[in-house]
Each structure stands twice: as structure tokens, then as C-alpha cells.
Design an enzyme around this catalytic site. Structure first.
Site, PDB file in Angstrom:
ATOM      1  N   ASN A   1       0.763  -1.241   0.000  1.00  0.00           N
ATOM      2  CA  ASN A   1       0.000   0.000   0.000  1.00  0.00           C
ATOM      3  C   ASN A   1       0.797   1.297   0.000  1.00  0.00           C
ATOM      4  O   ASN A   1       0.236   2.352  -0.247  1.00  0.00           O
ATOM      5  CB  ASN A   1      -0.923   0.032   1.224  1.00  0.00           C
ATOM      6  CG  ASN A   1      -1.918  -1.096   1.210  1.00  0.00           C
ATOM      7  OD1 ASN A   1      -2.670  -1.255   0.257  1.00  0.00           O
ATOM      8  ND2 ASN A   1      -1.916  -1.898   2.256  1.00  0.00           N
ATOM      9  N   TYR A   2       2.084   1.223   0.316  1.00  0.00           N
ATOM     10  CA  TYR A   2       2.812   2.474   0.474  1.00  0.00           C
ATOM     11  C   TYR A   2       4.027   2.654  -0.421  1.00  0.00           C
ATOM     12  O   TYR A   2       4.501   3.765  -0.595  1.00  0.00           O
ATOM     13  CB  TYR A   2       3.250   2.634   1.926  1.00  0.00           C
ATOM     14  CG  TYR A   2       2.100   2.935   2.844  1.00  0.00           C
ATOM     15  CD1 TYR A   2       1.548   4.207   2.863  1.00  0.00           C
ATOM     16  CD2 TYR A   2       1.546   1.964   3.658  1.00  0.00           C
ATOM     17  CE1 TYR A   2       0.482   4.497   3.681  1.00  0.00           C
ATOM     18  CE2 TYR A   2       0.477   2.239   4.483  1.00  0.00           C
ATOM     19  CZ  TYR A   2      -0.054   3.511   4.492  1.00  0.00           C
ATOM     20  OH  TYR A   2      -1.114   3.790   5.291  1.00  0.00           O
ATOM     21  N   LEU A   3       4.544   1.558  -0.919  1.00  0.00           N
ATOM     22  CA  LEU A   3       5.771   1.666  -1.681  1.00  0.00           C
ATOM     23  C   LEU A   3       5.485   1.682  -3.173  1.00  0.00           C
ATOM     24  O   LEU A   3       4.917   0.732  -3.705  1.00  0.00           O
ATOM     25  CB  LEU A   3       6.694   0.503  -1.327  1.00  0.00           C
ATOM     26  CG  LEU A   3       7.027   0.424   0.167  1.00  0.00           C
ATOM     27  CD1 LEU A   3       7.847  -0.802   0.470  1.00  0.00           C
ATOM     28  CD2 LEU A   3       7.747   1.691   0.615  1.00  0.00           C
TER      29      LEU A   3
END
Length: 747
Positions: free
Chosen positions: A704-706
Site C-alpha cells: 500500500n505504500y511503496l
DNA sequence: CTTAAGACTTGAGCGCATACCT
DNA sequence: AGGTATGCGCTCAAGTCTTAAG
């Protein structure tokens, strides 16, 4: 094939008349087998011969399915703009996101301070109004008369920060022949032009969701007793009792809230006679039921190979039939095509609603969304949908309202779909945009630490936390949810100020429960000004008062929007996560290292991000045991290496004055030694990796973030096969990135 | 404004298959 | 071959943020 799972045991179907929604054309569908017995009838296999009653006709979405042609295409927001150079980064400790250094501290904290008292319930939000502030030279005056938490319109306008729009020179994405995964034809939607009207699709067709299997009553030998007396429960009461009986050895059933919520809801489904009799949960004996369910579970585990294969095949059949939809000419996977089964609500943390009955969802509760001119999904025999609408401004295929929290649940597409992928891509593009103006924004909020207005100062400090610590925004929550907080909802009790702590000045200690009631504990040295401001914010407040009493997520996000279009609090999390990965990869990767070493470096970089985002997990059970086993193995390997070394030395000696034969033997020994050393190294790597990973979950940040393009680029640059980094699902989700990003990609 | 509803992303945990070990 | 640690896919709760309603 019989889809017996899909049958309903309830035959009553009452149609609820829903107030009309002007925006959507609403059509009610009735199955033509209205009153057919609900027996072994495969649902939804024929052409739906349905009568369509147009209840209301309006022009709201006339032609909605064919609007694509007229829309305005704009790719700008999605283009890859390789940044030729990163703006100089201040590498002062203060501005660096969390690194390993803090990892250790955090780890220590969470281990040694296990028993820090948990937080009290929040109290009324007292608005403090202060007259004077004993400022030191760092703190300027600010407007005393402003109203708390009220924002003064335009009183102080945020300076918008210009984002230079770079010309797009990367129009031709690197065409790469990807290894054909399965036979699935790949839809390279990312090479198409993106339409930017509000619509999400032009054509959508699907078969509707799959419902939970019908309840099967217990066999008569499984008895329930109340106060020692055997009672035959009505079917509804029995089903709900079963939910509880299954959980008997779960921690939940020791909690008062859980028990009392369950009991209240259980009594609601009892017949009047049952309710009259059963008045005390502690007198209920679910033991036989519990044993029965355990037994079933046991049997299921021990199913024969054939049985397992059969079940698998059946599931695949259902997946094939209901797991896909057609959207804009392409077949795509649906994410959750199964309606959630009934059960007892399990909130996380101290949730006031834990134990409440989550009711069975009926077709009459379910709203269907699809194209008007598609094959409309057919409700199960004898049932009808709550509503069928054709709204192409949303992405869900079906929805219903869950009864415990009253929230809408959706059936949506799999992350591998265009709809999800495009959104994901966009998210990272916004984060990259932030990268271009982060310096200005940081400057901006640092300046605001001295602002006259209290709300501006609070906003600036909050933003600093969000940026530096990757805190979540922290929306307000209702009282009927677990008491957890994020940045804007922090209360005085959640932080402690230390002028000095462990040789560091101006340390703020955070200790609160965040999302999912996961504890956030961190000791952070901050700038003096931030520290002084916090003192100011906390003055004359009770522990249960809001730290940022003049700030909420709406006003914060409004401010952010002025700084950069599309900017919201969560973008900082994405940005800092991705940039941290990129920097850590640069720092930790040795281009000459072996592949396993590179993978360890990657995992470490990933880990520092997980740490930043506070992605925790429970220590896997048996961790210490498996660690020991590994250590033993390593020791054994070391011994082997020693032995081999000895061998080699001897052989070398012999070879020195010996013949060709001895030389050959020596070479052989050397090779063996090297192989062993390699193996040892591998094991040691594994050991570090696993231990460092004990309490940290990498999955969430990876997913979800990278920015996946960072990882893809890294793999390509360092010759690491992408499969080592992403598993099948992840590769599916990030197909766009794998295809798009070359080794030179820079976030 | 303030609150609620709606839509969509993010999150940890669980059960099961399977890869890995002995 | 049998036993088990591990990773995966799924589930569904819990966030964020936008939009609509009052």
C-alpha cells in the site's frame, strides 16, 4: 454442478420499498421462479427472464454507458516524469524519517515497557482559552481572540506552492516482453489514454454476489442445556448460539462487553418462550455444541485427498462463474464476490460493539450496480434484489448495509484490475508531486510554528508530526467505536514532554493506540520550537482534552489542498514511505553482492519503512523455537566449515610438493569449502532477516505504500528476479509498474 | 457551518496449502 | 512418507477523504 452452497433456507421474501433516489434509475427485478421451492436449484444459470418494472424514469444517467467518447483526455497527471535530480535533501537527523536507529529504540520500548498503562476514555472536549502565555524568545504572540476550532475564512491564506510542470518525454513506455504468466491475455490499460470525466466505466456486467451457505440445523444428539435442563432451541436461536459456541475457547468470550452484547442480541432472535426462560448467559451450557463444531473442524482437516480435490474443484467452479466480471470489454477479477456470512461481530481492541450479532444478508438487502444494457444478475430463486442501479460514477458491483455499525459494504474489483491499478498509480503520482514541493511545504510549516494564530500553530505542529513520523490524519470517531487516535485526534494524555531524556534534548514521547488498536510508542527529539508549542497546547488542559483543540482533519486537508492540488494528510505517509525505500535501497545495496544479500538489503529497506509506518505483527508463535533450530543449524554448518578448512589446509600442503593428482584433490577441497561457506552465509542472512522481522510486518507497506516502480527498477538494475520480491498476487497487482518502470526509474 | 453517508484504501489476523525438512 | 514451519490468499474491520444533507 450443484451450487448447493448458494441456496437459501429462508423462503420469506419481503420487498422493501425504497425511497427513490432521483439520481439513479431504479429497476426492480423479480425472479421468475418466485415461489419455487428452494431446493437443489442452481441459481443464475439461465438467461434472466426478468420483468423489469420501471418505477421511475428520469434523465439522470441517460446514455451513461456511452459517454466515453466525449470526454476530455488528459494524461498529464499520470505521466512518468523521471526527476532528473533530487532536490538536495537535508540529511540532518531531525528531518530524516525513522531509520534503524529508531527501530532498536522502538523495539526496546515495546519489549521493556509492556505494561505502560493504557489510555483512559476520552472526556468532554474542553476548549481552553488562554489569556497570556509566558513565551520565551521562541514564541511570538498570536491572536488571542480567535475562536477555538473555528476556522477564520481566509484569515491567513496559505501560500500555494508552484509545482513546475515538466514536459513529458517518456511517452513511449519501455516495451518489455514479460514472461507470460498463465495464459491470461494481459490488458495493458496503462498504455491507453486515461479519461478524466467522473465516470469509472462504460460497460459493466457481472453475475451478482455469492451468498453464504444456508444454515444447517444441528443433529438431535447435540444438546443445549439451560440451568441443567435440556432445551431444543428454535432454528434462529440455535444458529446464533452456534456462533457463540464455536468461539468458546476464544479470548473474546471472557470479555463482559462481548458476552453481554451477544446475550442481548441472542435473546432478540429467540422465540418469546425461549426468551422467557433463558435469562442468564452463565447458566447456558454450550459444551456439546462446542464439541460438535470442534469435531466437524477436525473432520474437515482430515478430509481425504479426493474430498479435498472435490471441494477445490467446486470452489473453482464458483470462482469461474461469479469471480469475474466484464468491464469495458475486458474480463476482470472481482475482489470479494462473496457476501459476508452471519456471525458475531469481532471488533478490534476494546470495541463497545463486540459480540453483537452480524445478521445474515439476504438478496433483499443487496443493491446491484451494473450496466443498463448488460445481462442483469439474477437474484436467487424466490428472492429479489433490493435495487438494481446503473451508476457508472462508482466502482462497486454490489453493496449492502451491515447491521452492526450501519456501514455500507461493497463488492469491488480485485487489485489487479484497471480500476484499482489506475487509482494506485495516481496515488504514487501524487506522492511524487509532493516530492517536488516538500521543501517548500516544510519551510512553510516551520514558519507557521511562530504564527500568531493558535490554530495555525497547531496545524503546523500536527503537520510536522504527520510528515516526520508518518502519523495518520486522525479523524474524529464516534463513542460507539474503540478509542483509538491519529494525529489530529491526539489527546494530552498521549504525549509526554521531556526537556531531557537519555542525553537528548526536547524529547516527545508518544504512546497511544492507533488504527486497529495497535500501540504506537516512540521517543522523538524535536526542535525546541515544537517542544515549546506543545507545552503551550497542553497548558491548562486535562489529560483527556484534545492536544490540537483547534484542528481537525477537514481543516488540515483544506489547507493542504491549497499547498498542492490533491494533497491530503495520507499522501505524506505514501511519500515518506516510498522515498525512504528508495534511499535505503540506494544506501544498503552493494552492486557486487550476491542475490541473497541483495534481497536481505531489500528486506531491510522494506523493514525501515514498515517501522516508520508502525506496521506491527504478533510474534509468530514458535518463533523462538524455530530461531533456536536455525542457530543449531548454523553451528553445525560452522563446524563443517572448520572441518573443511582443515581438510583443505592439509590438501594444500600435500599439493605443494605433490603431483597433479594431489593438486586436483586440493582444488576439490577448496571448492567444497567455498560451497560450505556460501551455505553458512545464507543461513546467517536468514537468521538476521528473520529475527529483525519478528514483530514487523512488511506486507502492508509493500502493498500500500511503496511505489512498486522503485522495487521494479531496483530489481532490473541489480539483476534480481522480480519473483524474489513480489509473489504472484503482488505481481498481478503491480503489473503496470513491472511493465512500465525501467532500471533508471526514480521516484 | 456541522453531521452523516458513501466510497474507497489500509490493516492485522487466520486458516489452509504447500514447500521444506527429517 | 510424514510432520511442520511458512507464506499466501482471504476476510472483514477500521481507517481516510469526499460529498450530501440538515
Amino acid at each position: 454442478m450443484q451450487l448447493s452452497l448458494l441456496q437459501f433456507y429462508m423462503s420469506s421474501s419481503k420487498s422493501k420499498e425504497k425511497s427513490s433516489d432521483e439520481k439513479h434509475e431504479k429497476v426492480k427485478f423479480e425472479s421468475d421462479e418466485q415461489d419455487s421451492p428452494i431446493k437443489e436449484e442452481p441459481m443464475q444459470i439461465d438467461e434472466p427472464e426478468i420483468s423489469i418494472k420501471q418505477e421511475e424514469s428520469d434523465d439522470g444517467y441517460a446514455g451513461a454507458n456511452t459517454t466515453a467518447s466525449s470526454c476530455d483526455y488528459s494524461m498529464s497527471q499520470f505521466k512518468d516524469e523521471p526527476l532528473s535530480e533530487l532536490p538536495p535533501e537535508e540529511d540532518s537527523e531531525e528531518d530524516m524519517p525513522l531509520t534503524e536507529r529508531m527501530a532498536n529504540k522502538r523495539r526496546m520500548a515495546s519489549e521493556s515497557e509492556e505494561d505502560i498503562p493504557l489510555l483512559q476514555r476520552k472526556k468532554s472536549k474542553k476548549k481552553v482559552k488562554k489569556e497570556t502565555y509566558d513565551d520565551d524568545d521562541d514564541l511570538d504572540d498570536y491572536d488571542e481572540d480567535e475562536k477555538p476550532k473555528k476556522k477564520k475564512k481566509k484569515a491567513e491564506k496559505a501560500k500555494p506552492i508552484k509545482v513546475k510542470s515538466e514536459p513529458d518525454d517518456s511517452a513511449s513506455p519501455t516495451k518489455r516482453k514479460k514472461k507470460q504468466e498463465d495464459d491470461q491475455e494481459v490488458w495493458k490499460w496503462w498504455e491507453e489514454e486515461k479519461k478524466d470525466d467522473g465516470t469509472k466505466w462504460s460497460f459493466l456486467e457481472h453475475k451478482g454476489p455469492v451468498f453464504a451457505p444456508a444454515y444447517e440445523p444441528l443433529p438431535p444428539n447435540v444438546r443445549f442445556r439451560y440451568d441443567g435442563k435440556e432445551i431444543r432451541l428454535s432454528q434462529d436461536a440455535e444458529e446464533v448460539a452456534g456462533f457463540y459456541a464455536r468461539m468458546l475457547d476464544h479470548d473474546y468470550t471472557t470479555k463482559n462487553v462481548f458476552n453481554s452484547n451477544f446475550f442481548t442480541d441472542w435473546r432478540k432472535v429467540m422465540t418469546p418462550e425461549e426468551a422467557k426462560l433463558i435469562k442468564d448467559l452463565s447458566k447456558c451450557d454450550f459444551k456439546e455444541m462446542h464439541a460438535y463444531f470442534q469435531n466437524i473442524a477436525e473432520k474437515n482437516r482430515n478430509r481425504s485427498k479426493e474430498e479435498k480435490a472435490e471441494i477445490k474443484a467446486k470452489n473453482e467452479e464458483i470462482q469461474k462463474e461469479y469471480g469475474f466480471c466484464t468491464i469495458d470489454g475486458h474480463k476482470e477479477k472481482i475482489g470479494n464476490f462473496r457476501i459476508e456470512p452471519p456471525g458475531l461481530f469481532r471488533g478490534r481492541g476494546e470495541h463497545p460493539k463486540m459480540g453483537m450479532l452480524k445478521k445474515r444478508v439476504m438478496p433483499e438487502d443487496v443493491m446491484i450496480n451494473c450496466s443498463k444494457d448488460s445481462k442483469i444478475p439474477k437474484p436467487p430463486a424466490g428472492h429479489k434484489w433490493k435495487e438494481v442501479r446503473h451508476d457508472n460514477t462508482v466502482t462497486w458491483l454490489a453493496s449492502w448495509t451491515e447491521n452492526v455499525q450501519g456501514q455500507v459494504k461493497y463488492v469491488m474489483l480485485n487489485p489487479s484490475s484497471k480500476l484499482k491499478g489506475e487509482k494506485d498509480w495516481q496515488k504514487y503520482e501524487t506522492a511524487r508531486k509532493l516530492h517536488k514541493c516538500i521543501d517548500k511545504i516544510r519551510e512553510n510549516y516551520r514558519a507557521d510554528w511562530k504564527a500568531k494564530e493558535m490554530r495555525v500553530r497547531q496545524r503546523a505542529v500536527a503537520l510536522y508530526f504527520i510528515d516526520r513520523l508518518a502519523l495518520r490524519a486522525g479523524n474524529e470517531k464516534d463513542d460507539d467505536q474503540a478509542d483509538t487516535v491519529g494525529c489530529c485526534s491526539l489527546r494530552v494524555e498521549h504525549i509526554q514532554l521531556h526537556k531531557e531524556k537519555d542525553d537528548k534534548e526536547y524529547v516527545v514521547v508518544f504512546d497511544f493506540l492507533g488504527k486497529d488498536s495497535i500501540r504506537y510508542y516512540n521517543e522523538v527529539p524535536v526542535e525546541k520550537r515544537v517542544f515549546k508549542n506543545l507545552e503551550l497546547f497542553m497548558e491548562n488542559k486535562a489529560n483527556s482534552d484534545d492536544l490540537f483543540d483547534r484542528l481537525n482533519t477537514q481543516t488540515l486537508n483544506e489547507h493542504l489542498k491549497d499547498l498542492m492540488p490533491g494533497l491530503t494528510a495520507k499522501v505524506f505517509r505514501t511519500y515518506n514511505a516510498s522515498i525512504t525505500l528508495q534511499r535505503q535501497l540506494d544506501e544498503l545495496t552493494d552492486p557486487n553482492a550476491s542475490i541473497p544479500e541483495k534481497i536481505l538489503a531489500y528486506n531491510r529497506a522494506n523493514r525501515s519503512v514498515a517501522l516508520l509506518c508502525n506496521h506491527q505483527r504478533a510474534v509468530p508463535k514458535g518463533h523462538s523455537k524455530s530461531m533456536e533450530a536455525l542457530k543449531e543449524k548454523i553451528q553445525a554448518k560452522r563446524d563443517q566449515v572448520d572441518e573443511a578448512e582443515e581438510d583443505y589446509r592439509n590438501a594444500a600442503k600435500a599439493a605443494k610438493r605433490g603431483s597433479v593428482k594431489e593438486k586436483l584433490a586440493c582444488d576439490k577441497k577448496q571448492k567444497a569449502l567455498e560451497r560450505l561457506k556460501d551455505q553458512l552465509k545464507k543461513l546467517e542472512l536468514q537468521e538476521t532477516d528473520r529475527d529483525e522481522n519478528k514483530t514487523i510486518a512488511l506486507g502492508t507497506s509493500k502493498l500500500n505504500y511503496l511505489d512498486p516502480r522503485i522495487s521494479v527498477a531496483w530489481c532490473k538494475k541489480h539483476g534480481v528476479p522480480i519473483e524474489k520480491i513480489y509473489n504472484k498476487t503482488q505481481r498481478d497487482k503491480f503489473r503496470w509498474a513491472i511493465d512500465m518502470a525501467g532500471p533508471e526509474y526514480i521516484f
